[in-house]
Design a protein around this motif. Structure first.
Motif, PDB file in Angstrom:
ATOM      1  N   PRO A 128       0.815  -1.135   0.196  1.00 51.70           N
ATOM      2  CA  PRO A 128       0.004  -0.170   0.041  1.00 51.70           C
ATOM      3  C   PRO A 128       0.863   1.368  -0.075  1.00 51.70           C
ATOM      4  CG  PRO A 128      -0.572  -1.512   1.841  1.00 51.70           C
ATOM      5  CD  PRO A 128       0.626  -1.920   1.314  1.00 51.70           C
ATOM      6  N   SER A 129       2.069   1.067   0.623  1.00 48.53           N
ATOM      7  CA  SER A 129       2.666   2.542   0.971  1.00 48.53           C
ATOM      8  C   SER A 129       4.115   2.397   0.989  1.00 48.53           C
ATOM      9  CB  SER A 129       2.157   2.741   2.352  1.00 48.53           C
ATOM     10  OG  SER A 129       2.139   1.724   3.194  1.00 48.53           O
ATOM     11  N   SER A 130       4.879   1.413   0.762  1.00 46.93           N
ATOM     12  CA  SER A 130       6.318   1.339   0.513  1.00 46.93           C
ATOM     13  C   SER A 130       6.831   2.328  -0.635  1.00 46.93           C
ATOM     14  CB  SER A 130       6.870   0.188   0.542  1.00 46.93           C
ATOM     15  OG  SER A 130       6.694  -0.634   1.673  1.00 46.93           O
ATOM     16  N   GLY A 230      12.165  10.098   8.999  1.00 48.77           N
ATOM     17  CA  GLY A 230      12.111   8.882   9.602  1.00 48.77           C
ATOM     18  C   GLY A 230      10.896   8.452  10.105  1.00 48.77           C
ATOM     19  N   TYR A 231      10.550   7.578  10.987  1.00 47.66           N
ATOM     20  CA  TYR A 231       9.117   7.245  11.249  1.00 47.66           C
ATOM     21  C   TYR A 231       8.894   7.997  12.840  1.00 47.66           C
ATOM     22  CZ  TYR A 231       9.796   3.382   7.770  1.00 47.66           C
ATOM     23  OH  TYR A 231       9.833   2.823   6.774  1.00 47.66           O
ATOM     24  N   TYR A 232       7.466   7.787  12.989  1.00 53.11           N
ATOM     25  CA  TYR A 232       6.823   8.893  14.055  1.00 53.11           C
ATOM     26  C   TYR A 232       7.497   8.571  15.546  1.00 53.11           C
ATOM     27  CZ  TYR A 232       3.865   4.831  15.189  1.00 53.11           C
ATOM     28  OH  TYR A 232       3.646   3.652  15.570  1.00 53.11           O
ATOM     29  N   TRP A 257       6.085  10.168   9.054  1.00 54.50           N
ATOM     30  CA  TRP A 257       5.723  10.791  10.213  1.00 54.50           C
ATOM     31  C   TRP A 257       4.300  10.718  10.630  1.00 54.50           C
ATOM     32  CZ3 TRP A 257       7.142  16.580  11.274  1.00 54.50           C
ATOM     33  CH2 TRP A 257       8.528  16.955  10.928  1.00 54.50           C
ATOM     34  N   ASP A 258       3.292  10.022   9.437  1.00 55.32           N
ATOM     35  CA  ASP A 258       1.864  10.130   9.608  1.00 55.32           C
ATOM     36  C   ASP A 258       1.463   8.853  10.412  1.00 55.32           C
ATOM     37  OD1 ASP A 258      -0.375  10.486   9.013  1.00 55.32           O
ATOM     38  OD2 ASP A 258      -0.910   8.961   7.492  1.00 55.32           O
ATOM     39  N   SER A 259       1.173   9.483  11.805  1.00 51.00           N
ATOM     40  CA  SER A 259       0.510   8.616  12.766  1.00 51.00           C
ATOM     41  C   SER A 259      -0.216   9.300  13.838  1.00 51.00           C
ATOM     42  CB  SER A 259       1.782   7.769  13.612  1.00 51.00           C
ATOM     43  OG  SER A 259       1.197   7.319  14.601  1.00 51.00           O
TER      44      SER A 259
HETATM   45  N1  PHE Z   1       6.539   5.292   2.749  1.00 52.53           N
HETATM   46  C1  PHE Z   1       7.078   4.616   3.980  1.00 52.53           C
HETATM   47  C2  PHE Z   1       8.188   3.571   3.620  1.00 52.53           C
HETATM   48  O1  PHE Z   1       8.398   3.434   2.690  1.00 52.53           O
HETATM   49  C3  PHE Z   1       6.142   4.216   4.845  1.00 52.53           C
HETATM   50  C4  PHE Z   1       4.985   5.042   5.224  1.00 52.53           C
HETATM   51  C5  PHE Z   1       4.174   5.058   4.149  1.00 52.53           C
HETATM   52  C6  PHE Z   1       4.867   5.450   6.482  1.00 52.53           C
HETATM   53  C7  PHE Z   1       3.133   6.247   4.555  1.00 52.53           C
HETATM   54  C8  PHE Z   1       3.767   6.186   6.831  1.00 52.53           C
HETATM   55  C9  PHE Z   1       2.988   6.463   5.950  1.00 52.53           C
HETATM   56  O2  PHE Z   1       9.016   3.166   4.668  1.00 52.53           O
END
Ligand code: PHE
Length: 379
Positions: A128-130, A230-232, A257-259
Protein backbone atom coordinates in the motif's frame (compact mmCIF):
# COMPACT_ATOMS: atom_id res chain seq x y z
CA UNK A 1 24.52 -39.17 -2.99
CA UNK A 2 23.76 -38.15 -6.52
CA UNK A 3 20.66 -40.30 -6.62
CA UNK A 4 19.42 -38.93 -3.34
CA UNK A 5 19.64 -35.34 -4.44
CA UNK A 6 17.83 -36.28 -7.65
CA UNK A 7 15.00 -37.78 -5.60
CA UNK A 8 14.93 -34.69 -3.42
CA UNK A 9 14.84 -32.47 -6.48
CA UNK A 10 11.95 -34.35 -8.05
CA UNK A 11 10.07 -34.33 -4.75
CA UNK A 12 10.52 -30.56 -4.58
CA UNK A 13 9.37 -30.20 -8.15
CA UNK A 14 6.23 -32.26 -7.45
CA UNK A 15 5.33 -30.26 -4.39
CA UNK A 16 5.83 -26.99 -6.26
CA UNK A 17 3.59 -28.19 -9.08
CA UNK A 18 0.99 -29.49 -6.64
CA UNK A 19 1.01 -26.21 -4.74
CA UNK A 20 0.44 -24.16 -7.82
CA UNK A 21 -2.20 -26.54 -9.18
CA UNK A 22 -4.24 -26.62 -6.05
CA UNK A 23 -3.76 -23.09 -4.79
CA UNK A 24 -6.76 -21.54 -6.52
CA UNK A 25 -8.91 -24.67 -6.65
CA UNK A 26 -8.23 -26.04 -3.22
CA UNK A 27 -9.62 -23.13 -1.23
CA UNK A 28 -13.24 -24.25 -1.33
CA UNK A 29 -15.62 -21.33 -1.27
CA UNK A 30 -13.02 -18.84 -0.10
CA UNK A 31 -10.35 -16.71 -1.72
CA UNK A 32 -7.42 -16.39 0.69
CA UNK A 33 -5.30 -13.27 0.81
CA UNK A 34 -2.35 -12.70 3.14
CA UNK A 35 -1.61 -9.44 4.92
CA UNK A 36 1.55 -8.69 6.89
CA UNK A 37 2.43 -5.61 8.87
CA UNK A 38 3.68 -4.14 12.14
CA UNK A 39 0.82 -4.55 14.61
CA UNK A 40 3.28 -4.11 17.50
CA UNK A 41 6.55 -2.23 18.02
CA UNK A 42 7.58 1.38 17.39
CA UNK A 43 5.61 1.54 14.14
CA UNK A 44 2.50 -0.29 15.38
CA UNK A 45 0.10 2.37 14.13
CA UNK A 46 1.31 1.71 10.56
CA UNK A 47 0.12 -1.89 10.67
CA UNK A 48 -3.06 -1.17 12.61
CA UNK A 49 -4.28 1.67 10.38
CA UNK A 50 -3.51 -0.36 7.26
CA UNK A 51 -5.36 -3.35 8.71
CA UNK A 52 -8.40 -1.19 9.48
CA UNK A 53 -8.48 0.16 5.92
CA UNK A 54 -8.15 -3.34 4.44
CA UNK A 55 -10.88 -4.64 6.75
CA UNK A 56 -13.29 -1.94 5.52
CA UNK A 57 -12.61 -2.84 1.89
CA UNK A 58 -12.97 -6.53 2.73
CA UNK A 59 -16.37 -6.08 4.37
CA UNK A 60 -17.56 -4.04 1.41
CA UNK A 61 -16.55 -6.69 -1.12
CA UNK A 62 -18.06 -9.52 0.90
CA UNK A 63 -21.29 -7.61 1.53
CA UNK A 64 -21.66 -7.19 -2.20
CA UNK A 65 -21.32 -10.92 -2.85
CA UNK A 66 -17.57 -11.53 -2.66
CA UNK A 67 -15.40 -12.30 -5.67
CA UNK A 68 -15.96 -14.96 -8.35
CA UNK A 69 -18.83 -16.31 -6.23
CA UNK A 70 -16.53 -16.84 -3.24
CA UNK A 71 -16.01 -15.12 0.10
CA UNK A 72 -12.74 -13.26 0.45
CA UNK A 73 -10.75 -13.97 3.61
CA UNK A 74 -7.68 -12.02 4.71
CA UNK A 75 -5.18 -13.73 7.02
CA UNK A 76 -3.23 -11.11 9.00
CA UNK A 77 0.28 -11.66 10.38
CA UNK A 78 2.17 -9.35 12.75
CA UNK A 79 5.83 -8.97 11.72
CA UNK A 80 6.57 -6.85 14.82
CA UNK A 81 8.24 -4.27 12.61
CA UNK A 82 11.19 -6.58 11.94
CA UNK A 83 12.43 -7.34 8.40
CA UNK A 84 13.44 -10.94 9.23
CA UNK A 85 10.03 -11.58 10.74
CA UNK A 86 8.36 -10.08 7.65
CA UNK A 87 10.18 -12.63 5.53
CA UNK A 88 9.19 -15.46 7.88
CA UNK A 89 5.49 -14.62 8.01
CA UNK A 90 5.25 -14.11 4.26
CA UNK A 91 6.87 -17.51 3.70
CA UNK A 92 4.30 -19.00 6.06
CA UNK A 93 1.36 -17.23 4.41
CA UNK A 94 2.44 -18.60 1.02
CA UNK A 95 3.46 -22.15 1.91
CA UNK A 96 1.15 -22.99 4.81
CA UNK A 97 -1.93 -20.84 4.29
CA UNK A 98 -1.59 -20.94 0.49
CA UNK A 99 -2.73 -17.39 -0.09
CA UNK A 100 -3.20 -16.30 -3.71
CA UNK A 101 -1.95 -12.72 -3.14
CA UNK A 102 -0.36 -10.56 -0.46
CA UNK A 103 -1.00 -7.07 0.93
CA UNK A 104 1.95 -5.34 2.63
CA UNK A 105 4.18 -4.02 3.98
CA UNK A 106 4.12 -0.35 4.90
CA UNK A 107 7.83 0.13 5.64
CA UNK A 108 10.13 -0.25 2.64
CA UNK A 109 12.80 -2.23 4.53
CA UNK A 110 10.22 -4.84 5.50
CA UNK A 111 8.69 -5.07 2.02
CA UNK A 112 12.20 -5.40 0.61
CA UNK A 113 12.90 -8.31 2.96
CA UNK A 114 9.70 -10.20 2.08
CA UNK A 115 9.23 -9.37 -1.61
CA UNK A 116 11.92 -11.77 -2.93
CA UNK A 117 9.98 -14.68 -1.37
CA UNK A 118 6.74 -13.66 -3.10
CA UNK A 119 8.56 -13.07 -6.37
CA UNK A 120 10.28 -16.45 -6.24
CA UNK A 121 7.08 -18.30 -5.33
CA UNK A 122 5.05 -16.43 -7.96
CA UNK A 123 2.57 -14.80 -5.58
CA UNK A 124 1.59 -11.20 -6.36
CA UNK A 125 2.29 -8.66 -3.59
CA UNK A 126 0.77 -5.20 -3.37
CA UNK A 127 2.42 -2.74 -1.01
CA UNK A 128 0.00 0.00 0.00
CA UNK A 129 2.68 2.48 1.02
CA UNK A 130 6.33 1.46 0.61
CA UNK A 131 7.87 4.36 -1.30
CA UNK A 132 11.51 3.28 -1.80
CA UNK A 133 12.16 2.74 -5.54
CA UNK A 134 13.88 -0.65 -5.01
CA UNK A 135 10.67 -2.30 -3.77
CA UNK A 136 9.05 -2.94 -7.15
CA UNK A 137 12.44 -3.55 -8.76
CA UNK A 138 12.44 -6.92 -6.96
CA UNK A 139 10.37 -8.31 -9.82
CA UNK A 140 7.20 -8.51 -11.87
CA UNK A 141 5.04 -9.87 -9.03
CA UNK A 142 5.66 -6.81 -6.81
CA UNK A 143 3.36 -3.77 -7.05
CA UNK A 144 2.64 -0.62 -5.06
CA UNK A 145 -0.29 1.81 -5.10
CA UNK A 146 1.56 4.92 -3.84
CA UNK A 147 4.05 7.46 -5.22
CA UNK A 148 7.80 6.83 -4.85
CA UNK A 149 10.52 8.73 -2.94
CA UNK A 150 12.26 10.40 -5.90
CA UNK A 151 8.98 12.34 -6.19
CA UNK A 152 8.37 12.77 -2.46
CA UNK A 153 11.94 14.02 -1.86
CA UNK A 154 11.61 16.52 -4.70
CA UNK A 155 8.32 17.77 -3.24
CA UNK A 156 9.92 18.52 0.12
CA UNK A 157 13.08 20.04 -1.39
CA UNK A 158 10.94 22.40 -3.48
CA UNK A 159 8.73 23.16 -0.51
CA UNK A 160 11.80 24.07 1.58
CA UNK A 161 13.59 26.07 -1.12
CA UNK A 162 10.63 27.75 -2.82
CA UNK A 163 7.59 27.85 -0.53
CA UNK A 164 9.58 28.43 2.69
CA UNK A 165 12.48 30.21 0.94
CA UNK A 166 15.08 28.36 3.02
CA UNK A 167 18.76 28.27 2.08
CA UNK A 168 20.38 26.33 4.98
CA UNK A 169 18.91 22.98 6.05
CA UNK A 170 20.29 20.13 8.17
CA UNK A 171 19.43 16.45 7.66
CA UNK A 172 18.95 13.82 10.38
CA UNK A 173 18.36 10.37 8.87
CA UNK A 174 17.81 6.80 10.09
CA UNK A 175 20.90 5.13 8.64
CA UNK A 176 19.53 1.56 8.91
CA UNK A 177 16.24 2.28 7.17
CA UNK A 178 16.09 2.04 3.36
CA UNK A 179 13.24 4.52 3.17
CA UNK A 180 14.96 7.11 5.34
CA UNK A 181 18.32 6.88 3.58
CA UNK A 182 16.75 6.97 0.12
CA UNK A 183 14.48 9.90 0.89
CA UNK A 184 17.31 11.85 2.55
CA UNK A 185 19.50 11.36 -0.54
CA UNK A 186 16.80 12.61 -2.89
CA UNK A 187 16.11 15.62 -0.67
CA UNK A 188 19.80 16.55 -0.43
CA UNK A 189 20.33 16.28 -4.17
CA UNK A 190 17.27 18.35 -5.08
CA UNK A 191 17.75 20.97 -2.38
CA UNK A 192 21.30 21.59 -3.62
CA UNK A 193 20.13 21.77 -7.23
CA UNK A 194 17.64 24.42 -6.13
CA UNK A 195 20.51 26.48 -4.70
CA UNK A 196 20.29 25.38 -1.06
CA UNK A 197 23.07 24.28 1.31
CA UNK A 198 22.97 21.15 3.48
CA UNK A 199 24.74 22.44 6.59
CA UNK A 200 24.80 19.09 8.45
CA UNK A 201 23.90 15.45 7.72
CA UNK A 202 23.64 13.30 10.85
CA UNK A 203 22.43 9.75 11.46
CA UNK A 204 20.55 7.65 14.04
CA UNK A 205 19.11 4.13 14.15
CA UNK A 206 15.50 3.06 14.71
CA UNK A 207 14.99 2.36 18.40
CA UNK A 208 17.42 5.08 19.55
CA UNK A 209 16.05 7.30 22.29
CA UNK A 210 18.86 9.82 22.80
CA UNK A 211 19.57 12.17 19.92
CA UNK A 212 21.37 14.90 21.86
CA UNK A 213 24.82 14.36 20.30
CA UNK A 214 23.47 14.69 16.73
CA UNK A 215 21.22 17.61 17.64
CA UNK A 216 24.04 19.44 19.41
CA UNK A 217 26.25 19.29 16.35
CA UNK A 218 23.31 20.29 14.12
CA UNK A 219 22.60 23.28 16.40
CA UNK A 220 26.17 24.52 15.94
CA UNK A 221 25.58 24.75 12.16
CA UNK A 222 22.56 27.07 12.61
CA UNK A 223 20.14 25.50 10.10
CA UNK A 224 16.83 27.17 9.23
CA UNK A 225 15.09 23.76 9.34
CA UNK A 226 15.99 20.11 9.94
CA UNK A 227 14.83 17.44 7.47
CA UNK A 228 14.06 14.24 9.42
CA UNK A 229 12.83 11.51 7.05
CA UNK A 230 12.11 8.94 9.76
CA UNK A 231 9.15 7.23 11.44
CA UNK A 232 6.88 8.89 13.99
CA UNK A 233 8.26 7.48 17.25
CA UNK A 234 11.81 8.72 16.70
CA UNK A 235 10.58 11.93 15.03
CA UNK A 236 8.47 12.76 18.11
CA UNK A 237 11.44 12.21 20.42
CA UNK A 238 13.78 14.18 18.15
CA UNK A 239 11.34 17.12 18.16
CA UNK A 240 11.19 17.18 21.98
CA UNK A 241 14.95 16.92 22.39
CA UNK A 242 15.59 19.58 19.74
CA UNK A 243 13.27 21.95 21.65
CA UNK A 244 14.97 21.26 24.94
CA UNK A 245 18.34 22.02 23.34
CA UNK A 246 16.99 25.40 22.31
CA UNK A 247 16.52 24.58 18.62
CA UNK A 248 13.52 26.64 17.51
CA UNK A 249 13.46 25.92 13.75
CA UNK A 250 10.77 23.74 12.19
CA UNK A 251 11.36 20.10 11.35
CA UNK A 252 10.52 18.82 7.87
CA UNK A 253 9.72 15.22 7.03
CA UNK A 254 8.00 12.68 4.82
CA UNK A 255 5.09 10.24 4.99
CA UNK A 256 6.79 8.24 7.78
CA UNK A 257 5.61 10.90 10.22
CA UNK A 258 1.99 9.97 9.63
CA UNK A 259 0.51 8.50 12.79
CA UNK A 260 -2.07 9.41 15.41
CA UNK A 261 0.84 8.99 17.86
CA UNK A 262 3.12 11.60 16.24
CA UNK A 263 1.69 14.54 18.17
CA UNK A 264 1.18 12.45 21.31
CA UNK A 265 4.93 11.78 21.38
CA UNK A 266 6.26 15.08 20.01
CA UNK A 267 3.72 17.36 21.68
CA UNK A 268 4.13 21.12 21.34
CA UNK A 269 7.70 20.67 20.08
CA UNK A 270 6.26 19.73 16.67
CA UNK A 271 4.16 22.87 16.24
CA UNK A 272 4.87 24.51 12.90
CA UNK A 273 6.64 21.50 11.39
CA UNK A 274 5.78 20.20 7.92
CA UNK A 275 5.70 16.80 6.20
CA UNK A 276 4.63 15.33 2.87
CA UNK A 277 1.87 12.74 2.75
CA UNK A 278 -0.48 10.76 0.51
CA UNK A 279 -3.75 12.50 1.28
CA UNK A 280 -5.42 14.95 3.61
CA UNK A 281 -8.60 14.30 5.59
CA UNK A 282 -9.46 17.98 4.98
CA UNK A 283 -9.87 17.28 1.26
CA UNK A 284 -13.51 18.13 0.46
CA UNK A 285 -13.80 15.46 -2.26
CA UNK A 286 -16.95 13.36 -1.64
CA UNK A 287 -15.00 10.07 -1.88
CA UNK A 288 -12.58 11.16 0.85
CA UNK A 289 -15.29 12.61 3.07
CA UNK A 290 -17.35 9.43 2.80
CA UNK A 291 -14.32 7.30 3.70
CA UNK A 292 -13.41 9.57 6.64
CA UNK A 293 -17.01 9.42 7.93
CA UNK A 294 -17.33 5.63 7.57
CA UNK A 295 -13.94 5.10 9.23
CA UNK A 296 -14.79 7.39 12.15
CA UNK A 297 -18.09 5.57 12.69
CA UNK A 298 -16.35 2.25 12.68
CA UNK A 299 -13.10 2.88 14.54
CA UNK A 300 -13.77 6.12 16.41
CA UNK A 301 -10.62 7.64 14.92
CA UNK A 302 -9.60 9.79 11.97
CA UNK A 303 -8.10 7.67 9.18
CA UNK A 304 -4.45 8.48 8.48
CA UNK A 305 -2.95 8.01 5.02
CA UNK A 306 -2.14 4.38 5.82
CA UNK A 307 -5.79 3.58 6.38
CA UNK A 308 -6.60 5.19 3.03
CA UNK A 309 -3.79 3.38 1.23
CA UNK A 310 -4.69 0.04 2.84
CA UNK A 311 -8.28 0.51 1.69
CA UNK A 312 -7.17 1.41 -1.83
CA UNK A 313 -4.60 -1.42 -2.08
CA UNK A 314 -7.24 -3.98 -1.10
CA UNK A 315 -9.81 -2.54 -3.53
CA UNK A 316 -7.25 -2.56 -6.35
CA UNK A 317 -6.35 -6.18 -5.61
CA UNK A 318 -10.04 -7.21 -5.50
CA UNK A 319 -10.65 -5.39 -8.77
CA UNK A 320 -7.74 -7.30 -10.35
CA UNK A 321 -9.12 -10.66 -9.15
CA UNK A 322 -12.52 -9.74 -10.59
CA UNK A 323 -10.98 -8.75 -13.93
CA UNK A 324 -8.75 -11.84 -13.97
CA UNK A 325 -11.88 -13.98 -13.57
CA UNK A 326 -9.65 -16.37 -11.64
CA UNK A 327 -7.83 -16.67 -8.35
CA UNK A 328 -4.73 -18.03 -10.03
CA UNK A 329 -1.77 -15.96 -8.76
CA UNK A 330 -0.27 -15.42 -12.21
CA UNK A 331 -3.63 -14.37 -13.65
CA UNK A 332 -4.01 -11.93 -10.72
CA UNK A 333 -0.51 -10.59 -11.39
CA UNK A 334 -1.37 -10.03 -15.06
CA UNK A 335 -4.60 -8.22 -14.16
CA UNK A 336 -2.85 -6.07 -11.53
CA UNK A 337 -0.36 -4.94 -14.17
CA UNK A 338 -3.31 -3.64 -16.24
CA UNK A 339 -4.70 -1.46 -13.39
CA UNK A 340 -5.83 1.78 -14.98
CA UNK A 341 -7.65 4.87 -13.67
CA UNK A 342 -8.78 3.20 -10.46
CA UNK A 343 -10.46 5.93 -8.39
CA UNK A 344 -9.73 5.45 -4.69
CA UNK A 345 -9.55 7.64 -1.60
CA UNK A 346 -5.86 8.44 -2.15
CA UNK A 347 -6.39 9.53 -5.74
CA UNK A 348 -6.54 7.84 -9.12
CA UNK A 349 -4.23 4.85 -9.54
CA UNK A 350 -2.73 3.72 -12.82
CA UNK A 351 0.12 1.25 -12.51
CA UNK A 352 2.98 2.02 -14.87
CA UNK A 353 5.33 -0.46 -16.57
CA UNK A 354 7.43 -0.54 -13.40
CA UNK A 355 4.38 -1.47 -11.27
CA UNK A 356 4.39 1.91 -9.51
CA UNK A 357 1.59 4.45 -9.13
CA UNK A 358 2.01 8.09 -10.09
CA UNK A 359 -0.03 10.21 -7.69
CA UNK A 360 0.00 13.71 -6.17
CA UNK A 361 1.46 14.44 -2.73
CA UNK A 362 0.16 16.82 -0.10
CA UNK A 363 2.09 18.89 2.43
CA UNK A 364 0.65 19.02 5.96
CA UNK A 365 1.59 21.23 8.89
CA UNK A 366 1.30 20.46 12.60
CA UNK A 367 -0.91 23.24 13.90
CA UNK A 368 -2.55 23.29 17.33
CA UNK A 369 -1.83 19.58 17.61
CA UNK A 370 -3.64 18.84 14.32
CA UNK A 371 -2.40 18.01 10.84
CA UNK A 372 -3.49 20.90 8.65
CA UNK A 373 -3.51 20.80 4.85
CA UNK A 374 -1.03 23.23 3.23
CA UNK A 375 -0.78 22.36 -0.47
CA UNK A 376 -1.03 19.64 -3.12
CA UNK A 377 1.86 18.94 -5.48
CA UNK A 378 1.10 17.11 -8.72
CA UNK A 379 3.70 14.83 -10.29
N1 PHE B 1 6.76 5.29 2.83
C1 PHE B 1 7.24 4.66 4.04
C2 PHE B 1 8.29 3.63 3.68
O1 PHE B 1 8.45 3.32 2.54
C3 PHE B 1 6.14 4.03 4.84
C4 PHE B 1 4.99 4.92 5.22
C5 PHE B 1 4.02 5.28 4.28
C6 PHE B 1 4.84 5.37 6.50
C7 PHE B 1 2.95 6.12 4.62
C8 PHE B 1 3.78 6.19 6.86
C9 PHE B 1 2.85 6.58 5.91
O2 PHE B 1 8.97 3.10 4.50
Amino acid sequence: MKRRSWIQASFLLCTTVLTSCSRDQGQGDEILIGEYGSLTGTTATFGISTMNGIEMALDEVNQSGGLLGKTVRVIVEDDQGRPEEAQTVVTKLITRDRVVALLGEVASSRTLAAAPVAQQMGIPMVSPSSTNPAVTEVGDFIFRVCFIDPFQGLVMAKFAAQSLQLTDVAVLRDIKNDYSVGLADVFVENFRTLGGTIVADEGYSEGDTDFSAQLTSIRARRPQAIFVPGYYTEVGLIARQAKSLGIEVPLLGGDGWDSPSLVEIGGAALEGSYFSNHYSVDDPSPAIQKFVGDYRDRYGATPDALAGLGYDAAQILFDAIRRAGSADPTAIRDALAQTKDFAGVTGVTTLDENRNAVKPAVVLQVNDGKLVYVETINP
